[in-house]
Design a protein around this motif. Sequence first.
Motif, short mmCIF file in Angstrom:
data_model
loop_
_atom_site.label_atom_id
_atom_site.label_comp_id
_atom_site.label_asym_id
_atom_site.label_seq_id
_atom_site.Cartn_x
_atom_site.Cartn_y
_atom_site.Cartn_z
N GLY A 1 23.20 -36.62 -96.46
CA GLY A 1 23.07 -35.71 -98.15
C GLY A 1 22.05 -34.96 -96.89
O GLY A 1 22.00 -34.67 -98.01
N ALA B 1 22.20 -30.81 -97.53
CA ALA B 1 20.66 -30.32 -97.83
C ALA B 1 20.34 -29.23 -97.49
O ALA B 1 20.08 -28.43 -97.58
CB ALA B 1 20.15 -31.08 -99.25
N ASN C 1 20.04 -25.61 -97.71
CA ASN C 1 18.72 -24.27 -97.72
C ASN C 1 18.33 -23.97 -96.36
O ASN C 1 17.82 -22.81 -96.51
CB ASN C 1 17.72 -25.77 -97.86
CG ASN C 1 16.63 -25.31 -98.54
OD1 ASN C 1 15.89 -24.65 -97.85
ND2 ASN C 1 15.96 -25.52 -99.22
N LEU D 1 12.69 -40.89 -107.00
CA LEU D 1 14.22 -40.82 -108.07
C LEU D 1 14.76 -42.22 -108.21
O LEU D 1 15.76 -42.41 -108.06
CB LEU D 1 15.37 -39.50 -106.85
CG LEU D 1 14.81 -38.57 -106.15
CD1 LEU D 1 15.42 -38.44 -105.53
CD2 LEU D 1 13.94 -37.89 -107.25
N TRP E 1 17.84 -42.11 -110.87
CA TRP E 1 18.82 -41.58 -110.11
C TRP E 1 19.43 -42.45 -110.20
O TRP E 1 19.84 -43.51 -109.38
CB TRP E 1 18.97 -40.37 -109.78
CG TRP E 1 17.90 -39.72 -109.73
CD1 TRP E 1 17.15 -39.03 -110.13
CD2 TRP E 1 17.98 -38.34 -108.98
NE1 TRP E 1 16.54 -37.90 -110.75
CE2 TRP E 1 17.31 -37.27 -109.76
CE3 TRP E 1 18.83 -37.43 -108.12
CZ2 TRP E 1 16.88 -35.96 -109.26
CZ3 TRP E 1 18.30 -36.01 -107.31
CH2 TRP E 1 17.89 -35.27 -108.17
N TRP F 1 24.44 -38.72 -103.16
CA TRP F 1 23.88 -37.21 -103.99
C TRP F 1 22.94 -37.67 -103.99
O TRP F 1 22.32 -36.58 -104.73
CB TRP F 1 25.02 -37.81 -105.54
CG TRP F 1 26.64 -37.34 -104.90
CD1 TRP F 1 27.24 -38.42 -104.61
CD2 TRP F 1 26.80 -35.87 -105.32
NE1 TRP F 1 28.61 -37.27 -104.41
CE2 TRP F 1 28.73 -36.16 -103.93
CE3 TRP F 1 26.48 -34.75 -104.34
CZ2 TRP F 1 29.58 -34.63 -104.14
CZ3 TRP F 1 27.30 -33.20 -104.68
CH2 TRP F 1 28.39 -33.91 -103.57
N THR F 2 21.81 -39.03 -104.10
CA THR F 2 20.60 -38.90 -104.77
C THR F 2 19.96 -37.90 -103.53
O THR F 2 18.97 -37.52 -103.67
CB THR F 2 20.18 -40.61 -104.62
OG1 THR F 2 20.76 -40.46 -106.08
CG2 THR F 2 18.89 -40.46 -105.04
N PHE G 1 21.15 -36.14 -101.63
CA PHE G 1 21.46 -34.24 -100.85
C PHE G 1 20.60 -33.52 -101.76
O PHE G 1 19.78 -33.14 -102.14
CB PHE G 1 22.70 -34.32 -101.14
CG PHE G 1 23.14 -32.95 -101.61
CD1 PHE G 1 23.51 -32.39 -100.39
CD2 PHE G 1 23.86 -32.82 -103.17
CE1 PHE G 1 23.78 -30.64 -100.70
CE2 PHE G 1 23.77 -31.28 -102.84
CZ PHE G 1 24.84 -29.99 -101.33
N LEU G 2 20.56 -34.36 -103.31
CA LEU G 2 20.77 -33.38 -104.52
C LEU G 2 18.64 -33.64 -104.24
O LEU G 2 18.04 -32.34 -104.59
CB LEU G 2 20.50 -34.23 -105.95
CG LEU G 2 22.13 -33.40 -106.05
CD1 LEU G 2 22.67 -33.94 -107.73
CD2 LEU G 2 23.01 -31.96 -106.41
N GLY G 3 18.37 -34.28 -104.46
CA GLY G 3 16.74 -35.01 -104.50
C GLY G 3 16.39 -34.08 -103.42
O GLY G 3 15.28 -33.13 -103.26
N PHE H 1 17.68 -31.41 -101.16
CA PHE H 1 17.69 -29.78 -101.61
C PHE H 1 16.45 -29.43 -103.24
O PHE H 1 15.94 -28.27 -102.09
CB PHE H 1 18.91 -29.56 -102.61
CG PHE H 1 19.58 -28.07 -102.49
CD1 PHE H 1 19.92 -26.98 -101.35
CD2 PHE H 1 19.42 -27.72 -103.25
CE1 PHE H 1 20.20 -26.19 -102.21
CE2 PHE H 1 19.74 -26.25 -103.80
CZ PHE H 1 20.01 -25.66 -102.82
N ILE H 2 16.54 -29.86 -103.82
CA ILE H 2 15.48 -29.56 -104.50
C ILE H 2 13.99 -29.31 -104.70
O ILE H 2 13.29 -28.21 -104.01
CB ILE H 2 15.38 -30.55 -106.12
CG1 ILE H 2 16.70 -30.20 -107.14
CG2 ILE H 2 13.76 -29.93 -106.95
CD1 ILE H 2 17.02 -31.62 -108.30
#
Length: 188
Positions: A40, A44, A48, A93, A96, A102-103, A105-107, A109-110
């Motif tokens: 992740g 990410a 980015n 998170l 989540w 996914w946690t 990757f998305l965390g 990335f954000i």
Amino acid sequence: MDAFLTSLFALALAEIGDRPQILCAALVIRYGKATPILWGLGLATALNCFISALGGSVVNQWISEEPLRLFYAISLIFAGAGMLAWRRPVDLLEKWTIGPFWTAFLGIFILQLGDKGQFILAATAARTDMWAFAAIGGWIGVMIACVPALVFQEKLAQMIPITRIRQFGGVIFLIIGGVMALSAWGIL
């Protein structure tokens, strides 16, 4: 090669003790396995870095050398100030429930959107025609900073003086950015 090395060292230093590193350690502790967090993080960060460097390459085509130098100087000054300033706690998170990959990757990335590393990388890519080298160097730099957090988790803070490294890095970024800004304005 200049873009590669500049982004590698700048992002490795900028990410020490930063929120993505802390989040990586927390997610490994929470999920008990590092592999999905590593994937992740890697994906990410790659996405980015690609976005940042591509954005910088677009700026390269619009702006002449002196404003680009000022853009780079300002990115370093903000990075230095960010490393020296208080930072808000990291959202771990905990609510989540989408799984470790996914946690992560998305965390991550954000967290990296609009972060100092993204601006340093965009400014580095803007100063060269080889934006892909800047992206790759930046990705490796972030991975160098974050992978030890996956392995050592909270022990990392005991093993290396993270606060001192952040203070040292912040001062270095402020000095280099200040000198570059004065040079871009023709003062030095």
